[in-house]
Write a protein that holds these residues in place. Structure first.
Motif, PDB file in Angstrom:
ATOM      1  N   ALA A   1       2.248   0.002   9.091  1.00  0.00           N
ATOM      2  CA  ALA A   1       1.801  -0.362  10.349  1.00  0.00           C
ATOM      3  C   ALA A   1       2.044   0.907  11.327  1.00  0.00           C
ATOM      4  CB  ALA A   1       3.030  -1.450  10.858  1.00  0.00           C
TER       5      ALA A   1
ATOM      6  N   THR B   1       0.228   7.508   3.353  1.00  0.00           N
ATOM      7  CA  THR B   1      -0.523   8.798   2.731  1.00  0.00           C
ATOM      8  C   THR B   1      -2.049   8.884   3.056  1.00  0.00           C
ATOM      9  OG1 THR B   1      -0.783   7.207   0.796  1.00  0.00           O
ATOM     10  CG2 THR B   1       1.107   8.943   0.736  1.00  0.00           C
TER      11      THR B   1
ATOM     12  N   VAL C   1      -5.309  -0.057   6.359  1.00  0.00           N
ATOM     13  CA  VAL C   1      -4.697  -1.468   5.735  1.00  0.00           C
ATOM     14  C   VAL C   1      -4.041  -2.384   7.038  1.00  0.00           C
ATOM     15  CG1 VAL C   1      -2.225  -0.741   5.435  1.00  0.00           C
ATOM     16  CG2 VAL C   1      -3.263  -2.235   3.660  1.00  0.00           C
TER      17      VAL C   1
ATOM     18  N   PRO D   1       1.005  -1.177   0.032  1.00  0.00           N
ATOM     19  CA  PRO D   1       0.050  -0.059  -0.003  1.00  0.00           C
ATOM     20  C   PRO D   1       0.698   1.125  -0.008  1.00  0.00           C
ATOM     21  CG  PRO D   1       0.128  -0.763   2.336  1.00  0.00           C
ATOM     22  CD  PRO D   1       1.044  -1.691   1.416  1.00  0.00           C
TER      23      PRO D   1
ATOM     24  N   GLY E   1      -5.576  -3.962  14.593  1.00  0.00           N
ATOM     25  CA  GLY E   1      -6.420  -2.825  15.023  1.00  0.00           C
ATOM     26  C   GLY E   1      -6.190  -1.601  14.435  1.00  0.00           C
TER      27      GLY E   1
HETATM   28  N1  AR6 Z   1      -6.296  -2.937   0.747  1.00  0.00           N
HETATM   29  C1  AR6 Z   1      -5.436  -1.996   0.013  1.00  0.00           C
HETATM   30  N2  AR6 Z   1      -5.057  -0.766   0.262  1.00  0.00           N
HETATM   31  C2  AR6 Z   1      -5.624  -0.192   1.523  1.00  0.00           C
HETATM   32  C3  AR6 Z   1      -6.552  -1.039   2.314  1.00  0.00           C
HETATM   33  C4  AR6 Z   1      -6.782  -2.352   1.898  1.00  0.00           C
HETATM   34  N3  AR6 Z   1      -7.637  -3.276   2.727  1.00  0.00           N
HETATM   35  N4  AR6 Z   1      -6.977  -0.269   3.213  1.00  0.00           N
HETATM   36  C5  AR6 Z   1      -6.464   0.917   3.172  1.00  0.00           C
HETATM   37  N5  AR6 Z   1      -5.755   1.038   2.172  1.00  0.00           N
HETATM   38  P1  AR6 Z   1      -3.497   3.896   5.840  1.00  0.00           P
HETATM   39  P2  AR6 Z   1      -0.851   5.183   6.919  1.00  0.00           P
HETATM   40  C6  AR6 Z   1      -4.811   1.904   1.618  1.00  0.00           C
HETATM   41  O1  AR6 Z   1      -3.991   4.856   6.635  1.00  0.00           O
HETATM   42  O2  AR6 Z   1      -1.418   6.634   6.204  1.00  0.00           O
HETATM   43  C7  AR6 Z   1      -3.131   2.693  10.867  1.00  0.00           C
HETATM   44  O3  AR6 Z   1      -4.170   3.065  11.778  1.00  0.00           O
HETATM   45  C8  AR6 Z   1      -5.006   3.423   1.686  1.00  0.00           C
HETATM   46  O4  AR6 Z   1      -6.304   3.815   0.849  1.00  0.00           O
HETATM   47  O5  AR6 Z   1      -3.652   2.228   6.357  1.00  0.00           O
HETATM   48  O6  AR6 Z   1       0.607   4.951   6.747  1.00  0.00           O
HETATM   49  C9  AR6 Z   1      -1.978   2.187  11.349  1.00  0.00           C
HETATM   50  O7  AR6 Z   1      -2.059   1.474  12.643  1.00  0.00           O
HETATM   51  C10 AR6 Z   1      -3.926   4.177   1.613  1.00  0.00           C
HETATM   52  O8  AR6 Z   1      -3.644   4.351   0.337  1.00  0.00           O
HETATM   53  O9  AR6 Z   1      -1.812   4.072   6.290  1.00  0.00           O
HETATM   54  C11 AR6 Z   1      -1.112   3.354  11.723  1.00  0.00           C
HETATM   55  O10 AR6 Z   1      -1.306   4.068  12.933  1.00  0.00           O
HETATM   56  C12 AR6 Z   1      -2.873   3.156   2.124  1.00  0.00           C
HETATM   57  O11 AR6 Z   1      -3.459   1.869   2.247  1.00  0.00           O
HETATM   58  C13 AR6 Z   1      -1.547   4.150  10.535  1.00  0.00           C
HETATM   59  O12 AR6 Z   1      -2.691   3.940  10.246  1.00  0.00           O
HETATM   60  C14 AR6 Z   1      -2.227   3.531   3.584  1.00  0.00           C
HETATM   61  O13 AR6 Z   1      -3.293   3.857   4.348  1.00  0.00           O
HETATM   62  C15 AR6 Z   1      -0.969   4.331   9.274  1.00  0.00           C
HETATM   63  O14 AR6 Z   1      -1.017   5.370   8.375  1.00  0.00           O
END
Ligand code: AR6
Length: 231
Positions: A129, A45, A140, A41, A136
């Motif tokens: 992560a 962002t 992602v 992913p 939780g």
């Molecule tokens: N499949 C593919 N892509 C996904 C999925 C999925 N099931 N779910 C989300 N994305 P984020 P970060 C995309 O917020 O910004 C968490 O709570 C999403 O659209 O998951 O690094 C952790 O515990 C985006 O493009 O990650 C950390 O505290 C990308 O995955 C925090 O969020 C990353 O979005 C990390 O934030």
């Protein structure tokens, strides 16, 4: 957004018989026919609010630098929707640099269901992560821990308890894990990216000099982890 056809998963290869030659059937395990593929992913962002244009530059540059080291292995940036801005930016920038679209491409789908729902074979997936490597939360991270069940939590704990920004940890999945047996995923790589969200730990307060450096380190560490599974 392009979807590249998955590698064949046929389990038999049949040779063409020549005169006086018996037909030989080679049984090949489906796993051996799959091109090593990392689905990842866009780190930082969404919940971590990192600038999409800057992130897309870093994704394309680090992927381009790693492709020559990866043999025939593939890197696939995944997001949930066809309207994903990060996928569009990365696709356009990769195409401008003439990067081989068979080895680095974007794909729309849930990263936990790429094989079963998207027909894409990936043996390694990355997780955006949190620093405690906890299940939780949202995004992602929640989806991957939920799909993998307790096996991923135990396998993660055996490797690390926390992660620093810019670092990653490679976690092998036992064959009992649903992500392994249903989706063919043998490893999850947890990555901690830079955080620009004031409501999350270690916020960089819009310092993109530090942020870009850390995001570059995060992708480099991720791709090195994947490379170690290919070699
Ligand atoms: N499949 C593919 N892509 C996904 C999925 C999925 N099931 N779910 C989300 N994305 P984020 P970060 C995309 O917020 O910004 C968490 O709570 C999403 O659209 O998951 O690094 C952790 O515990 C985006 O493009 O990650 C950390 O505290 C990308 O995955 C925090 O969020 C990353 O979005 C990390 O934030």
């Amino acid at each position: 957004v392009s979807a590249v056809p998955a590698a064949s998963s046929s389990s038999n290869e049949v040779t063409t018989p020549k005169a006086n030659e018996k037909i030989e059937i080679f049984r090949v395990s489906p796993a051996k026919l799959v091109v090593p593929t990392l689905a990842f992913p866009s780190i930082s962002t969404a919940d971590f609010q990192f600038d999409l244009d800057k992130a897309s530059d870093i994704i394309v540059e680090t992927a381009e630098a790693f492709l020559p080291k990866l043999g025939s292995a593939r890197l696939v940036l995944v997001d949930l929707s066809h309207g994903s801005t990060i996928l569009s930016l990365v696709k356009a920038k990769a195409s401008r640099k003439n990067i081989d679209s068979g080895r680095f491409f974007t794909f729309v789908g849930d990263i936990t269901k790429l094989h079963s729902q998207g027909g894409l074979h990936c043996n390694v997936i990355a997780n955006a992560a949190n620093w405690r490597l906890k299940s939780g939360g949202g995004g992602v991270n929640a989806a991957i821990f939920k799909a993998a069940g307790p096996d991923l939590e135990a396998a993660t704990r055996a490797r690390a308890n926390t992660l620093l920004p810019g670092k990653s940890v490679l976690v092998p999945l036992p064959s009992t894990c649903p992500l392994h047996n249903a989706e063919g995923i043998t490893h999850v790589i947890h990555v901690l990216g830079p955080n620009m969200n004031p409501n999350r730990p270690d916020c960089l307060n819009n310092d993109y000099t530090k942020g870009c450096k850390i995001l570059r380190e995060a992708y480099t560490s991720l791709f090195e982890g994947f490379l170690s599974t290919v070699q």
